[in-house]
Structures are given as C-alpha cells and as structure tokens.
Motif scaffolding. Structure first.
Motif, PDB file in Angstrom:
ATOM      1  N   SER A   1       0.804  -1.302   0.107  1.00 42.08           N
ATOM      2  CA  SER A   1      -0.058   0.136  -0.001  1.00 42.08           C
ATOM      3  C   SER A   1       0.761   1.297   0.026  1.00 42.08           C
ATOM      4  N   HIS A   2       0.407   2.276   0.783  1.00 47.61           N
ATOM      5  CA  HIS A   2       1.104   3.663   0.529  1.00 47.61           C
ATOM      6  C   HIS A   2       2.421   3.400   1.382  1.00 47.61           C
ATOM      7  N   ARG A   3       2.838   2.543   2.377  1.00 43.94           N
ATOM      8  CA  ARG A   3       4.200   2.405   2.932  1.00 43.94           C
ATOM      9  C   ARG A   3       4.927   2.064   1.898  1.00 43.94           C
ATOM     10  N   GLN A   4       4.619   1.186   0.722  1.00 40.61           N
ATOM     11  CA  GLN A   4       5.434   0.895  -0.225  1.00 40.61           C
ATOM     12  C   GLN A   4       5.899   1.917  -1.142  1.00 40.61           C
ATOM     13  N   MET A   5       4.986   2.905  -1.463  1.00 40.94           N
ATOM     14  CA  MET A   5       5.453   4.004  -2.281  1.00 40.94           C
ATOM     15  C   MET A   5       6.194   4.920  -1.494  1.00 40.94           C
ATOM     16  N   ALA A   6       6.243   5.228  -0.135  1.00 35.76           N
ATOM     17  CA  ALA A   6       7.064   5.962   0.692  1.00 35.76           C
ATOM     18  C   ALA A   6       8.510   5.340   0.572  1.00 35.76           C
ATOM     19  N   VAL A   7       8.701   4.023   0.833  1.00 37.20           N
ATOM     20  CA  VAL A   7       9.974   3.610   1.204  1.00 37.20           C
ATOM     21  C   VAL A   7      10.541   2.927   0.051  1.00 37.20           C
ATOM     22  N   GLU A   8       9.819   2.720  -0.954  1.00 46.67           N
ATOM     23  CA  GLU A   8      10.619   1.827  -2.173  1.00 46.67           C
ATOM     24  C   GLU A   8      10.894   2.496  -3.481  1.00 46.67           C
ATOM     25  N   SER A   9       9.806   3.403  -3.875  1.00 51.36           N
ATOM     26  CA  SER A   9       9.702   4.079  -5.120  1.00 51.36           C
ATOM     27  C   SER A   9      11.059   4.878  -5.575  1.00 51.36           C
ATOM     28  N   GLU A  10      11.346   5.509  -4.678  1.00 50.99           N
ATOM     29  CA  GLU A  10      12.647   6.391  -4.864  1.00 50.99           C
ATOM     30  C   GLU A  10      13.862   5.631  -4.810  1.00 50.99           C
ATOM     31  N   PRO A  11      14.141   5.010  -3.807  1.00 52.05           N
ATOM     32  CA  PRO A  11      15.653   4.343  -3.755  1.00 52.05           C
ATOM     33  C   PRO A  11      15.687   3.369  -4.766  1.00 52.05           C
ATOM     34  N   VAL A  12      14.550   2.274  -5.095  1.00 52.66           N
ATOM     35  CA  VAL A  12      14.750   1.553  -6.377  1.00 52.66           C
ATOM     36  C   VAL A  12      15.240   2.291  -7.552  1.00 52.66           C
ATOM     37  N   ARG A  13      14.485   3.226  -7.904  1.00 55.25           N
ATOM     38  CA  ARG A  13      14.947   3.918  -9.154  1.00 55.25           C
ATOM     39  C   ARG A  13      16.468   4.363  -8.919  1.00 55.25           C
ATOM     40  N   ARG A  14      16.666   4.950  -8.041  1.00 57.38           N
ATOM     41  CA  ARG A  14      18.000   5.521  -7.756  1.00 57.38           C
ATOM     42  C   ARG A  14      19.339   4.518  -7.831  1.00 57.38           C
ATOM     43  N   HIS A  15      18.734   3.274  -7.052  1.00 57.93           N
ATOM     44  CA  HIS A  15      19.981   2.354  -7.138  1.00 57.93           C
ATOM     45  C   HIS A  15      20.102   1.758  -8.589  1.00 57.93           C
ATOM     46  N   THR A  16      19.075   1.614  -9.383  1.00 56.76           N
ATOM     47  CA  THR A  16      18.898   1.281 -10.696  1.00 56.76           C
ATOM     48  C   THR A  16      19.980   2.039 -11.724  1.00 56.76           C
ATOM     49  N   VAL A  17      19.646   3.385 -11.516  1.00 54.93           N
ATOM     50  CA  VAL A  17      20.350   4.548 -12.291  1.00 54.93           C
ATOM     51  C   VAL A  17      22.081   4.205 -11.866  1.00 54.93           C
ATOM     52  N   GLN A  18      22.102   3.962 -10.357  1.00 56.62           N
ATOM     53  CA  GLN A  18      23.724   3.759  -9.905  1.00 56.62           C
ATOM     54  C   GLN A  18      24.235   2.489 -10.687  1.00 56.62           C
ATOM     55  N   TYR A  19      23.544   1.562 -10.531  1.00 52.73           N
ATOM     56  CA  TYR A  19      24.225   0.235 -11.380  1.00 52.73           C
ATOM     57  C   TYR A  19      24.285   0.358 -12.995  1.00 52.73           C
ATOM     58  N   LYS A  20      23.403   1.234 -13.540  1.00 54.47           N
ATOM     59  CA  LYS A  20      23.618   1.305 -14.965  1.00 54.47           C
ATOM     60  C   LYS A  20      25.023   2.375 -15.259  1.00 54.47           C
ATOM     61  N   GLU A  21      25.341   3.182 -14.307  1.00 49.23           N
ATOM     62  CA  GLU A  21      26.652   3.789 -14.518  1.00 49.23           C
ATOM     63  C   GLU A  21      27.863   2.938 -14.046  1.00 49.23           C
ATOM     64  N   GLN A  22      27.592   2.063 -13.203  1.00 52.59           N
ATOM     65  CA  GLN A  22      28.763   0.775 -13.046  1.00 52.59           C
ATOM     66  C   GLN A  22      28.922   0.014 -13.886  1.00 52.59           C
ATOM     67  N   PHE A  23      27.806  -0.416 -14.630  1.00 51.99           N
ATOM     68  CA  PHE A  23      27.864  -1.422 -15.798  1.00 51.99           C
ATOM     69  C   PHE A  23      27.710  -0.806 -17.047  1.00 51.99           C
ATOM     70  N   PRO A  24      28.246   0.134 -17.562  1.00 49.31           N
ATOM     71  CA  PRO A  24      27.933   1.175 -18.767  1.00 49.31           C
ATOM     72  C   PRO A  24      28.091   0.256 -20.282  1.00 49.31           C
ATOM     73  N   ASP A  25      28.548  -1.068 -20.200  1.00 44.23           N
ATOM     74  CA  ASP A  25      28.373  -2.073 -21.283  1.00 44.23           C
ATOM     75  C   ASP A  25      27.628  -3.062 -21.396  1.00 44.23           C
ATOM     76  N   LYS A  26      26.663  -3.022 -20.106  1.00 47.97           N
ATOM     77  CA  LYS A  26      25.608  -4.172 -20.258  1.00 47.97           C
ATOM     78  C   LYS A  26      24.399  -3.533 -19.856  1.00 47.97           C
ATOM     79  N   ASP A  27      23.013  -4.266 -20.462  1.00 44.95           N
ATOM     80  CA  ASP A  27      22.030  -3.956 -20.405  1.00 44.95           C
ATOM     81  C   ASP A  27      21.698  -4.099 -18.707  1.00 44.95           C
ATOM     82  N   VAL A  28      21.122  -3.138 -18.102  1.00 45.81           N
ATOM     83  CA  VAL A  28      20.740  -3.000 -16.639  1.00 45.81           C
ATOM     84  C   VAL A  28      19.245  -3.267 -16.528  1.00 45.81           C
ATOM     85  N   TYR A  29      18.680  -4.401 -15.788  1.00 45.96           N
ATOM     86  CA  TYR A  29      17.244  -4.314 -15.585  1.00 45.96           C
ATOM     87  C   TYR A  29      17.007  -4.289 -14.058  1.00 45.96           C
TER      88      TYR A  29
END
Length: 583
Positions: A462-490
């Motif tokens: 519910s709403h707690r999921q939005m509060a604690v997961e939405s921002e860090p999940v996207r931020r972490h994914t971007v960080q790993y895209k930068e860490q692995f520039p030569d591979k697809d990151v999902y």
C-alpha cells in the motif's frame, strides 16, 4: 525463586539484529540515557525508523525495555546497580573497580558493546558472542535468587551435544532442550552425562509409542513433571525458552542445524574440545569482580587466544583454500611464531571469511538441485502467506524473503561474479540470513554474461510501499547503470502485492540527475508471479537468458496504465512459463 533460566528474552526473538539495534541505541543518544517511559518508547520507535524492526501500530515503552534488557544481559551496556557478595554497588562504583571509570550510569555502552558495533565481519561478531556466552554464569550480579548451585548454560549445552555426538546420537531438538536443559541445575561434573541419560531414556520411550495419542500423552507427562519442578507453565519453557536458547547461542557460530536438531558444527569440533578441557570454570563464584571485568570488556579466555592453538587453526584454514594462488594464502604463510597475537588473529579472521566465500560457491551450486529448488519454493510460498504442511520456520520474514529470492537466482546459475558478491545481506556459516541488506544499494545484484539484474524485494504494501521503495529503487538502478555501462541493466521489484502508485513510477521509468534525464527498466512483479516462474524451474532447467526474455517481454507493455501493466505482467509470466515448459 526461579528454577529455570533464559538467555536474552522471548520478546527479542531475532537476536541477529542485536548489533544493528545496538548501533541505533548509540547513534540516537540512548547510551546512558535510556530510562523512562518516553525514552523507552522512543527507542522502540527509532528501531523501526532505522529499519531494524518492522511492526504495525505505535511504538511502546514495554518493547523498548525488552531491547534494552537484551543489551544489558549480554554485557553490551551497563546496568543500574550491582550486587557483589554483601556489597551493593552503583554503576559508577562497579566500573571504577574494574578499570572503566568513564562508565558511570546505567545503560551505557561497554567495551564489549563497542567491539560488537565496530565488528565488520561475521567471524569477528561470532567470536564476540562466543566470549560472552562462555563467560556467562548463573547466578551473577544481574540474575540471582536461583536455587543453590551454579551453572554455565552455554557450556552445558556444548557438553551435552558433545556427549551425544560421541555416542553417535542425534543432537537436541527444542522440546528436549526445554525438558532437560532449561531447568536451573547445579552444574556438577556428572550433570552433562545425567542429562544425556535422561534424553536417551525419553527417546526410547518415544520410539516405543505406537500412536499419535501415546506420543502426545508421553510428552504431556514429561511436561507435567517439568512444571512441578520449575513452578511455571512448562509449555513456555519447551517452546519459547528453548527457542531463544537455539537462536541466541547460535550467534556463536559453533552450532548448525540438522533438521529440527542442533549439533556442534564439524569444523568447530576441535575448538569445542579444547574449550571443554578447561570449562566449566566458575569465575563469578571465585572472583565476581574479575568475572564482570571479563564480561564487560569481552576478554574471557578462549582457545584461540593461545598462540599455538591459533596457529594450528590457521594451518587448518590454509589447507582448506582451493585457490592456491590466492594472495591471502601468501599473507597467511608469512605468519609464524614470531608474529604478534593481533597479526595472527587478523589473518585467522580473514581466512575464515575467505573459507566461507569458497564454501558459498558450493552452496550456490547446490541450489540447482531439485530438492533445493523445492525448498526455495516452499520458503517463498510461506513468505507469501500460504500454509503448507511441514513448512519452514521463518523468524525474520524480510531477511528470509531476500534470502529466498537470492537462492532462486543462484538456482538459475551462470553468474559472472562470485556468489558472495550477489547479495548485500550478511549470512551465517550455514548461509542463512543474519539480517536484511543495509541501505545505500540494492538488495541483490546479479551480473550475467549479457546483462545485469538488480533485484529489490519488500514485504511492505500500500502507501508505505510508495514511501519507502519508489525513490531508492529507481536511484539504485541508475547507480548500477553507471557501474555497468557496457551491459543492459534491468531491475526486478518483488512484493506480495505491488501498489499502483509504485508501478506507475516504474512504468514511467525516469530518474533526474539535476536536469539530466535517465531512463530505467524496472519490472514490478508480485510474489505469486515470481513463485510461478520458479515453479517452472522445478520442472525444466532454464537459463538467465530465458529470464531476461521474460523481463523484456514485461517491459513491452508498460505504455498502458499501471493497473493494466500489472495484469499484463502476470499474463506474460503465465505465457512465458508455458512456452519454457513446452520447449
């Protein structure tokens, strides 16, 4: 007058979180300032805020006091008052006597507690707990009013398990531990064998039962006899008290589980044998002040404090290293009789950790076996709220969700990176989770030949999921895209249910770094769908490339509204599963 002992307390049922809870205790200013209803409730609240605990409702002073009690019983913080013989000492008086005059009030961090929060590896943490448990003696300045006699519960458990093993008998289960070890008994030289005899007699009677009714009646007779001896409800002793005994004493790393029994870990048998040559030694009875000094400084003697024994341990650990070209082996070979004890211990800890990493590769390979895959699915189903016959016991649902999902991808295999680098949560020597992954990164990270999969899991809804997961999940994914520039990151986000607002942020898939736009590929999948994907693995082996195909197929439909996208993902899992099975 109590006639039963209990390590820790039955409220703090997950002692693996004690070190993180103690860090919060110190960081948030509770050291030396943890008394009073408001402070106690605030401690409980901070443990939730800092993600050590997850609970619904409001924080309570009662729960805060229980955590504080766990800290002081284990020697990680001071207590308010002490009794040594006929003397009644304040905290300041006691700690001045033992050379720690800076500690002057109750509930202040002790050197033992400082060592725990500074420890960086599991072997270090296990040794800290081992010293505390080996030292632990009843009665003591904090726990008195027992019947006449003295007892070292941890040592008694080791002695009984050692005797059972020597006789080729199974270890102890919780019911047996509650029946025969939780009662306070004078720890004489004869007591361990007497308990073993009682256990074996009980097992013979149990084996003679020919029906469930007879088994139930036998267990009830034993519980009734225990209740008459201890004066409290025996059901709590054979369930709750014995449960905390297993949980707390397992923090030492000396035990492992075989089914529902606890046994001494085979690679710790030499350590245990050497320890029992000089234990039980009742220091509190002989010199209460020396006992408290050892307890609060975490300096109680262990076999590995002996230079010769520690060097023997290093030789055994070196022999077990498979990669003979490893740089650590060269460092270990440089250790000799002239090395300082600190140098010897540092190398010993590093070798234990490296040995665990190599064993973890074996564990990873074992996850591909059919029985392991079935076990993984059973854990996932229980975590998803299903009741299954003889389902696994789960004491920390968030940690075990990360662990079960981790094992799922180990089962798929073909990893590029070592197994220990794929998880951010710590594990014990059986590779079970000690805690959840810390903040600052993804829960799991799997690098394959052609792509990288970031995995985030949660039990929030519910709403707690939005509060604690939405921002860090996207931020972490971007960080790993930068860490692995030569591979697809999902990124795969797994939860029992996915909130529509969370799915919407992942559907849009945008993260801004100032004015720069980054697009991320995140698939929100409910736990039921993930279980269905894993069920396929129990029928037919598929590759990480096949799973990549599932991720990409799910992303195809993200141009629709979030509720529809979630439905498409579930449908795609079903279609993909049928295709894999029919290949």
């Amino acid at each position: 007058m109590p006639n039963v002992w209990n390590i820790g307390n039955t409220t703090v049922r997950n002692p693996k979180r004690i070190e993180n809870a103690l860090r919060v205790f110190v960081d948030e200013g509770f050291s030396g300032n943890a008394k009073g209803s408001e402070r106690e409730a605030r401690l409980h609240s901070k443990l939730k805020e800092r993600e050590v605990l997850e609970f619904d409702g409001v924080a309570s002073d009662w729960n805060g006091r229980k955590w504080r009690a766990a800290f002081y019983q284990l020697g990680f913080v001071s207590y308010e008052r002490y009794r040594i013989g006929e003397d009644r000492l304040t905290t300041s008086e006691l700690f001045t006597r033992i050379g720690l005059p800076a500690i002057s009030t109750g509930y202040e961090l002790t050197p033992a507690g400082q060592k725990l929060i500074e420890a960086t590896t599991v072997p270090e943490i296990e040794e800290i707990y081992t010293r505390q448990f080996v030292c632990y003696e009843l009665p003591n300045s904090l726990e008195g009013s027992f019947p006449e006699g003295k007892m070292k519960p941890f040592i008694l458990l080791l002695q009984v398990l050692n005797l059972l093993s020597a006789g080729s008998h199974e270890g102890l289960d919780k019911f047996e531990t509650g029946l025969f070890l939780q009662k306070f008994q004078d720890h004489t030289d004869e007591l361990p064998q007497e308990i073993v005899n009682q256990v074996l007699k009980y097992r013979q009677e149990l084996a003679a039962c020919t029906s469930a009714k007879q088994t139930r009646e036998l267990k009830n007779r034993y519980k009734e006899a225990l209740g008459e001896d201890i004066g409290i409800n025996p059901n709590s002793v054979v369930s709750d008290y014995s449960d905390t005994t297993f949980r707390y004493f397992s923090l030492s790393g000396l035990f492992t589980r075989i089914g529902r029994t606890i046994v001494i870990r085979p690679n710790k048998q030499g350590f245990v044998n050497r320890l029992l040559e000089s234990e039980p030694s009742f220091l509190f009875e002989a010199n209460s002040q020396a006992y408290l000094e050892s307890f609060y400084k975490n300096t109680y003697s262990l076999p590995t404090d002996n230079r010769e024994f520690a060097l023997q341990e290093i030789d055994i650990l070196k022999a077990g290293i498979r990669d003979r070209g490893n740089a650590l082996l060269a460092k270990a070979n440089a250790i000799n009789g002239t090395s300082t004890i600190d140098e010897i211990q540092a190398i010993r800890f590093q070798l234990i950790e490296y040995n665990n990493w190599e064993r973890e590769e074996d564990f990873a390979n074992e996850q591909q076996q059919p029985e392991a895959i079935r076990d993984i699915i059973n854990y996932l189903r229980v975590l998803n709220g299903e009741n299954i016959p003889d389902g696994p016991e789960i004491d920390d649902r968030p940690a075990y969700l990360e662990w079960a999902v981790w094992r799922s991808f180990l089962a798929i295999d073909d990893l590029v990176s070592p197994a220990y680098q794929t998880r951010r949560f710590p594990v014990d020597q059986d590779f079970h989770p000690r805690n959840t992954a810390p903040g600052g990164g993804a829960d799991l990270l799997f690098e394959f030949e052609t792509y990288v999969l970031v995995v985030e899991v949660t039990l929030t809804t519910s709403h707690r999921q939005m509060a604690v997961e939405s921002e860090p999940v996207r931020r972490h994914t971007v960080q790993y895209k930068e860490q692995f520039p030569d591979k697809d990151v999902y990124c795969l986000f797994i939860a029992p249910t996915v909130d529509n607002n969370v799915a919407e942020t992942f559907r849009i898939g945008v993260w801004y770094k100032q004015d720069d736009e980054e697009f991320v590929n995140i698939v929100p999948m409910n736990l039921t769908d993930f279980i269905n994907a894993m069920e396929v693995l129990s029928a037919v082996k598929y590759s990480n490339g096949d799973f990549k195909n599932l991720i990409e197929r799910c992303l195809v439909y993200r141009n629709v509204r979030a509720p529809q996208w979630k439905t498409y993902i579930s449908n795609e899992v079903s279609v993909w599963s049928n295709r894999i099975v029919s290949q």
